[in-house]
Scaffold this active site. Sequence first.
Site, PDB file in Angstrom:
ATOM      1  N   ARG A 271       0.808  -1.223   0.000  1.00  0.00           N
ATOM      2  CA  ARG A 271       0.000   0.000   0.000  1.00  0.00           C
ATOM      3  C   ARG A 271       0.833   1.262   0.000  1.00  0.00           C
ATOM      4  NH1 ARG A 271      -2.872  -0.994   5.494  1.00  0.00           N
ATOM      5  NH2 ARG A 271      -0.672  -1.509   5.900  1.00  0.00           N
TER       6      ARG A 271
ATOM      7  N   GLN B 126       3.330  24.708  18.845  1.00  0.00           N
ATOM      8  CA  GLN B 126       3.073  25.109  17.459  1.00  0.00           C
ATOM      9  C   GLN B 126       3.740  24.118  16.521  1.00  0.00           C
ATOM     10  OE1 GLN B 126       3.454  29.339  16.549  1.00  0.00           O
ATOM     11  NE2 GLN B 126       4.564  28.878  14.668  1.00  0.00           N
TER      12      GLN B 126
ATOM     13  N   HIS C 226      18.465  30.458  12.717  1.00  0.00           N
ATOM     14  CA  HIS C 226      17.462  31.106  13.556  1.00  0.00           C
ATOM     15  C   HIS C 226      17.531  30.598  14.995  1.00  0.00           C
ATOM     16  CE1 HIS C 226      15.033  31.457   9.565  1.00  0.00           C
ATOM     17  NE2 HIS C 226      15.901  32.429   9.690  1.00  0.00           N
TER      18      HIS C 226
ATOM     19  N   LYS D 257      13.109  22.731  18.927  1.00  0.00           N
ATOM     20  CA  LYS D 257      12.514  22.268  17.677  1.00  0.00           C
ATOM     21  C   LYS D 257      12.818  20.790  17.466  1.00  0.00           C
ATOM     22  CE  LYS D 257      13.155  26.770  15.456  1.00  0.00           C
ATOM     23  NZ  LYS D 257      13.936  27.516  14.438  1.00  0.00           N
TER      24      LYS D 257
ATOM     25  N   HIS E 238      19.431  27.103  14.433  1.00  0.00           N
ATOM     26  CA  HIS E 238      18.977  26.071  13.497  1.00  0.00           C
ATOM     27  C   HIS E 238      18.925  26.626  12.076  1.00  0.00           C
ATOM     28  CE1 HIS E 238      15.759  23.861  11.263  1.00  0.00           C
ATOM     29  NE2 HIS E 238      16.480  22.848  11.678  1.00  0.00           N
TER      30      HIS E 238
ATOM     31  N   TYR F  85       8.094  20.968  11.494  1.00  0.00           N
ATOM     32  CA  TYR F  85       8.665  21.388  12.765  1.00  0.00           C
ATOM     33  C   TYR F  85       7.650  21.178  13.885  1.00  0.00           C
ATOM     34  CZ  TYR F  85      11.030  24.839   9.577  1.00  0.00           C
ATOM     35  OH  TYR F  85      11.676  25.488   8.557  1.00  0.00           O
TER      36      TYR F  85
ATOM     37  N   GLU G 205      12.687  36.599  18.300  1.00  0.00           N
ATOM     38  CA  GLU G 205      13.350  35.793  17.272  1.00  0.00           C
ATOM     39  C   GLU G 205      14.545  36.540  16.688  1.00  0.00           C
ATOM     40  OE1 GLU G 205      12.467  32.713  16.127  1.00  0.00           O
ATOM     41  OE2 GLU G 205      10.821  32.524  17.551  1.00  0.00           O
TER      42      GLU G 205
ATOM     43  N   ASP H 176      17.585  36.876   6.235  1.00  0.00           N
ATOM     44  CA  ASP H 176      18.719  36.007   6.529  1.00  0.00           C
ATOM     45  C   ASP H 176      20.002  36.547   5.915  1.00  0.00           C
ATOM     46  OD1 ASP H 176      17.160  34.292   8.001  1.00  0.00           O
ATOM     47  OD2 ASP H 176      16.909  32.816   6.403  1.00  0.00           O
TER      48      ASP H 176
END
Length: 207
Positions: A23, A47, A62, A72, A119, A132, A143, A171
């Site tokens: 399958r 989240q 980050h 994370k 990360h 994530y 952040e 970035d």
Amino acid sequence: MRVRSFEISGVHEFTPKSFPDHRGLFVAPFQESAFLEAVGHPLRLAQTNHSVSARNVIRGVHFADVPPGQAKYVYCPQGSLIDVVVDIRVGSPTFGQWAAAKLDSTEYRALYTAEGLGHAFLALEDDTVLAYLCSTPFNPSAEHGIAPLDAELGLPWEHYLSGEPVLSEKDRAAPTLAEAAELGLLPAYETCQARYAELREQHAARS
């Protein structure tokens, strides 16, 4: 579930067993029992994020302010990528070092990044998806980022890029690790260790 820990404290790789049949395939990239044994406390889930990236896209580096920071747990359900964790904790014995792992939709390895670590990842093919599981919700004011092309960090992108790297303007404009340290943006190793101990104590009190 096979678990590998890295020299950088707070970084663990999890490789689940896959079950293919006529399958298709079934796999469980996150398993709490294996996570608890490796990390010492549960993953608080606040989240979930889902990113889709074209080949040669780099996202990161980050990180979030500690406390509370943002841990994370990431895996790649489609495509393939090089996932990188950078120790940016001032005072850490491995400060400035990084660890990397290939995540893909063949083995479904996952990488855990504890609070206070940076990360980033590089997509190796088009339509690469990263899933994530995040311990805290997105908080724009807390952040931060570090330039993924910082020459002194020497992240391993050049070994995997098949063209020019694709970065967001944010970035691309991020400070180097040295500049971030001068600006006082980086978390302290002692603060992060205290946060990890707090999470383990909370788990022990509930057990």
